[in-house]
Design a protein around this motif. Structure first.
Motif, PDB file in Angstrom:
ATOM      1  N   SER A 110       3.047  -1.440  51.421  1.00  0.00           N
ATOM      2  CA  SER A 110       4.068  -0.587  50.811  1.00  0.00           C
ATOM      3  C   SER A 110       3.953  -0.614  49.294  1.00  0.00           C
ATOM      4  O   SER A 110       4.138   0.401  48.615  1.00  0.00           O
ATOM      5  N   ALA A 111       3.657  -1.806  48.747  1.00  0.00           N
ATOM      6  CA  ALA A 111       3.518  -1.952  47.311  1.00  0.00           C
ATOM      7  C   ALA A 111       2.231  -1.333  46.788  1.00  0.00           C
ATOM      8  O   ALA A 111       2.058  -1.193  45.585  1.00  0.00           O
ATOM      9  N   MET A 112       1.348  -0.960  47.680  1.00  0.00           N
ATOM     10  CA  MET A 112       0.096  -0.343  47.267  1.00  0.00           C
ATOM     11  C   MET A 112       0.076   1.157  47.513  1.00  0.00           C
ATOM     12  O   MET A 112      -0.730   1.867  46.907  1.00  0.00           O
ATOM     13  N   ASN A 113       0.933   1.654  48.406  1.00  0.00           N
ATOM     14  CA  ASN A 113       0.778   3.037  48.837  1.00  0.00           C
ATOM     15  C   ASN A 113       2.018   3.883  48.615  1.00  0.00           C
ATOM     16  O   ASN A 113       1.941   4.972  48.088  1.00  0.00           O
ATOM     17  N   GLY A 114       3.176   3.400  49.042  1.00  0.00           N
ATOM     18  CA  GLY A 114       4.387   4.179  48.875  1.00  0.00           C
ATOM     19  C   GLY A 114       4.690   5.143  50.000  1.00  0.00           C
ATOM     20  O   GLY A 114       5.628   5.934  49.917  1.00  0.00           O
ATOM     21  N   LEU A 115       3.897   5.090  51.078  1.00  0.00           N
ATOM     22  CA  LEU A 115       4.108   5.966  52.231  1.00  0.00           C
ATOM     23  C   LEU A 115       4.168   5.120  53.492  1.00  0.00           C
ATOM     24  O   LEU A 115       3.392   4.180  53.649  1.00  0.00           O
ATOM     25  N   SER A 116       5.051   5.455  54.407  1.00  0.00           N
ATOM     26  CA  SER A 116       5.156   4.688  55.646  1.00  0.00           C
ATOM     27  C   SER A 116       3.979   4.959  56.575  1.00  0.00           C
ATOM     28  O   SER A 116       3.618   4.121  57.399  1.00  0.00           O
ATOM     29  N   VAL A 117       3.362   6.150  56.448  1.00  0.00           N
ATOM     30  CA  VAL A 117       2.260   6.507  57.347  1.00  0.00           C
ATOM     31  C   VAL A 117       1.091   5.542  57.178  1.00  0.00           C
ATOM     32  O   VAL A 117       0.453   5.133  58.152  1.00  0.00           O
ATOM     33  N   ALA A 118       0.795   5.146  55.932  1.00  0.00           N
ATOM     34  CA  ALA A 118      -0.319   4.234  55.681  1.00  0.00           C
ATOM     35  C   ALA A 118      -0.065   2.885  56.331  1.00  0.00           C
ATOM     36  O   ALA A 118      -0.952   2.293  56.952  1.00  0.00           O
ATOM     37  N   GLY A 119       1.157   2.361  56.191  1.00  0.00           N
ATOM     38  CA  GLY A 119       1.489   1.080  56.812  1.00  0.00           C
ATOM     39  C   GLY A 119       1.396   1.147  58.320  1.00  0.00           C
ATOM     40  O   GLY A 119       0.890   0.215  58.963  1.00  0.00           O
ATOM     41  N   THR A 229      -6.668  -9.953  46.411  1.00  0.00           N
ATOM     42  CA  THR A 229      -7.117  -8.830  45.575  1.00  0.00           C
ATOM     43  C   THR A 229      -6.113  -7.678  45.526  1.00  0.00           C
ATOM     44  O   THR A 229      -5.730  -7.241  44.435  1.00  0.00           O
ATOM     45  N   PRO A 230      -5.645  -7.145  46.674  1.00  0.00           N
ATOM     46  CA  PRO A 230      -4.672  -6.044  46.586  1.00  0.00           C
ATOM     47  C   PRO A 230      -3.357  -6.466  45.942  1.00  0.00           C
ATOM     48  O   PRO A 230      -2.725  -5.668  45.238  1.00  0.00           O
ATOM     49  N   LEU A 231      -2.944  -7.718  46.172  1.00  0.00           N
ATOM     50  CA  LEU A 231      -1.713  -8.179  45.534  1.00  0.00           C
ATOM     51  C   LEU A 231      -1.893  -8.294  44.025  1.00  0.00           C
ATOM     52  O   LEU A 231      -0.981  -7.974  43.252  1.00  0.00           O
ATOM     53  N   ALA A 232      -3.083  -8.732  43.598  1.00  0.00           N
ATOM     54  CA  ALA A 232      -3.351  -8.833  42.167  1.00  0.00           C
ATOM     55  C   ALA A 232      -3.323  -7.450  41.515  1.00  0.00           C
ATOM     56  O   ALA A 232      -2.836  -7.294  40.381  1.00  0.00           O
ATOM     57  N   ILE A 233      -3.820  -6.450  42.235  1.00  0.00           N
ATOM     58  CA  ILE A 233      -3.780  -5.082  41.711  1.00  0.00           C
ATOM     59  C   ILE A 233      -2.339  -4.642  41.493  1.00  0.00           C
ATOM     60  O   ILE A 233      -1.984  -4.096  40.435  1.00  0.00           O
ATOM     61  N   PHE A 234      -1.510  -4.906  42.501  1.00  0.00           N
ATOM     62  CA  PHE A 234      -0.115  -4.475  42.398  1.00  0.00           C
ATOM     63  C   PHE A 234       0.615  -5.203  41.272  1.00  0.00           C
ATOM     64  O   PHE A 234       1.308  -4.587  40.457  1.00  0.00           O
ATOM     65  N   PHE A 235       0.452  -6.516  41.194  1.00  0.00           N
ATOM     66  CA  PHE A 235       1.196  -7.282  40.196  1.00  0.00           C
ATOM     67  C   PHE A 235       0.698  -7.008  38.775  1.00  0.00           C
ATOM     68  O   PHE A 235       1.483  -7.039  37.829  1.00  0.00           O
ATOM     69  N   SER A 236      -0.587  -6.739  38.608  1.00  0.00           N
ATOM     70  CA  SER A 236      -1.065  -6.370  37.268  1.00  0.00           C
ATOM     71  C   SER A 236      -0.477  -5.032  36.842  1.00  0.00           C
ATOM     72  O   SER A 236      -0.101  -4.843  35.681  1.00  0.00           O
ATOM     73  N   MET A 237      -0.371  -4.119  37.800  1.00  0.00           N
ATOM     74  CA  MET A 237       0.171  -2.798  37.509  1.00  0.00           C
ATOM     75  C   MET A 237       1.655  -2.877  37.162  1.00  0.00           C
ATOM     76  O   MET A 237       2.098  -2.395  36.110  1.00  0.00           O
TER      77      MET A 237
END
Length: 440
Positions: A110-119, A229-237
């Motif tokens: 959710s923190a990477m995409n913002g859409l429920s369909v992806a999850g 890695t994906p969490l690091a992307i989100f938190f850096s952003m």
């Protein structure tokens, strides 16, 4: 013909078109444009043109394609798979541990995409087969995936909150921050339910046997590093945004660039994958922009008829209801509409009515945006036509029947209603973070 009758005819015509299977933007935009021409003649064409110019001038809308692109990069390059593998190793020793890890995975997605369909797509293709193979109860796991995927429209960067911000004219940054604590609270309540339920009945979520969990610490840390890695992307952003180094749009660009570099570094981004990513990103972005354009056109005509003032007078004067009673009725109407409409359709249909009414009742529009989103999450999962129910049915294996899917969501809907009630009773759950950051 009175203005009240015209407004009623517009609303009824739009609903009829939607029920016939027309696309949301076509149904709403056509009714709005034709009503403008009928009411104002040739000058009515300015409504749609003005709405288009307003859409193109709204700078925060640039976040929409960037975040959608970032989400598809992370999902199509299978970076999210690494994250679930790490959860599998670290949470597998607990009763219900893989289900807990799935909820955490859904929050991360959710923190990477913002859409429920992806999850839903990632959960149904990665987590569901693994959980069933490990002996988890099929009703438990389908409920977990559906509930977890619904967090995508609440946890930032929520695309639904971008749409709400555009239509309600509220700052997207404040809306995103307002969704953080309610989203984390709901995820925590899901995890608490899983822990209690599996403690009472361990057969629902058996722990992994010790031999499957036997792994050197160095290998566990390697998996954890890959999953970070994906969490690091989100938190850096988000970190750059919250510290004031980047604006909202700039932070979305940072996220899109970081996701692309991460996929390249892992050797998972080739011409074919990039083609799929760009095609999906463009399709979803254009869909949302057409919906916003149609909603602005319809809302301008509808508001110009005085429909909002008429509804306000009906509830407060004719029926004598108080502000909280009106608010509860509005949320119940969202739940009803959610049985046959998706979240964007609900928003563009009722926003011209509800947003001015909420403001007139004295409620905070940022807080109401969170209430709307939570109610949409509930509507996503309620029969007979809940959006997530059909997505799960399409992706689940044959042994998971529709009856199982319907039964699986009952306890999670109860948890969501509890979360909605808590946010309604304690608005600071949603408003504290934006107040601290923006000094609202």
């Amino acid at each position: 013909m009175s203005y009240e009758l015209i407004a009623t005819t517009m609303f009824a015509s739009m609903m009829v078109m939607l029920l016939t299977g027309q696309r949301v933007f076509a149904a709403i935009g056509a009714v709005g444009a034709l009503s403008a021409l009928f009411l104002y003649g040739d000058g009515g064409a300015e409504f749609a043109f003005s709405a288009a110019m307003k859409l193109m001038k709204w700078y925060p809308l640039l976040t929409l394609p960037l975040f959608i692109y970032m989400g598809y990069v992370l999902s199509e390059s299978r970076i999210a798979d690494d994250l679930y593998e790490a959860f599998h190793v670290w949470f597998g020793g607990l009763s219900g541990g893989l289900a807990i890890g799935t909820i955490v995975l859904m929050v991360a997605i959710s923190a990477m995409n913002g859409l429920s369909v992806a999850g839903m797509a990632i959960g149904a293709t990665i987590a569901l087969p693994e959980l069933l193979r490990r002996g988890y109860d099929k009703r438990m796991v389908t409920g977990v995936i559906q509930a977890g995927s619904s967090l995508g429209i609440l946890v930032p960067p929520s695309v639904v909150l971008v749409l709400y911000g555009m239509i309600a004219r509220q700052p997207v940054g404040q809306l995103w921050l307002a969704g953080v604590f309610p989203g984390l609270m709901m995820a925590g309540l899901f995890i608490l339910y899983i822990v209690v339920r599996c403690r009472l009945n361990p057969a629902l979520g058996p722990a992994l046997p010790p031999e499957e969990r036997a792994m050197p610490l160095a290998d566990k840390l390697r998996l954890l590093r890959a999953g970070i890695t994906p969490l690091a992307i989100f938190f850096s952003m988000t970190g750059l945004f919250l510290m004031g180094y980047t604006s909202l749009v700039e932070s979305s660009a940072v996220g899109a660039l970081a996701a692309t570099l991460a996929a390249l570094a892992k050797g998972r981004l080739n011409r074919q994958v990039m083609g799929v990513i760009l095609q999906k990103s463009l399709g979803v972005t254009c869909m949302f922009m057409w919906i916003i354009l149609a909603a602005l056109c319809f809302g301008a005509v509808f508001d110009g008829l005085g429909a909002v003032r008429a509804i306000e007078g009906f509830f407060l004067q004719d029926l004598g209801l108080g502000p909280w009673e009106v608010l509860i009725l509005m949320q119940l109407s969202f739940l009803l509409m959610g049985t046959f409409l998706d979240d964007t359709a609900m928003l563009v249909i009722v926003a011209p009515l509800y947003v001015p009414l909420v403001k007139a009742l004295g409620f905070d529009l940022v807080w109401y945006g969170v209430l709307y989103t939570i109610t949409c999450q509930i509507a996503y999962m309620t029969p007979p036509f809940g959006y997530n129910l059909f997505l799960m049915r399409a992706m689940a294996p044959p042994e998971v029947r529709l009856r199982d899917i319907y039964a699986s969501i009952i306890p999670f809907v109860g948890v969501m209603i509890l979360a909605l009630a808590l946010v309604m009773m304690f608005p600071q759950i949603a408003l504290w973070l934006p107040e601290q950051h923006y000094g609202r």
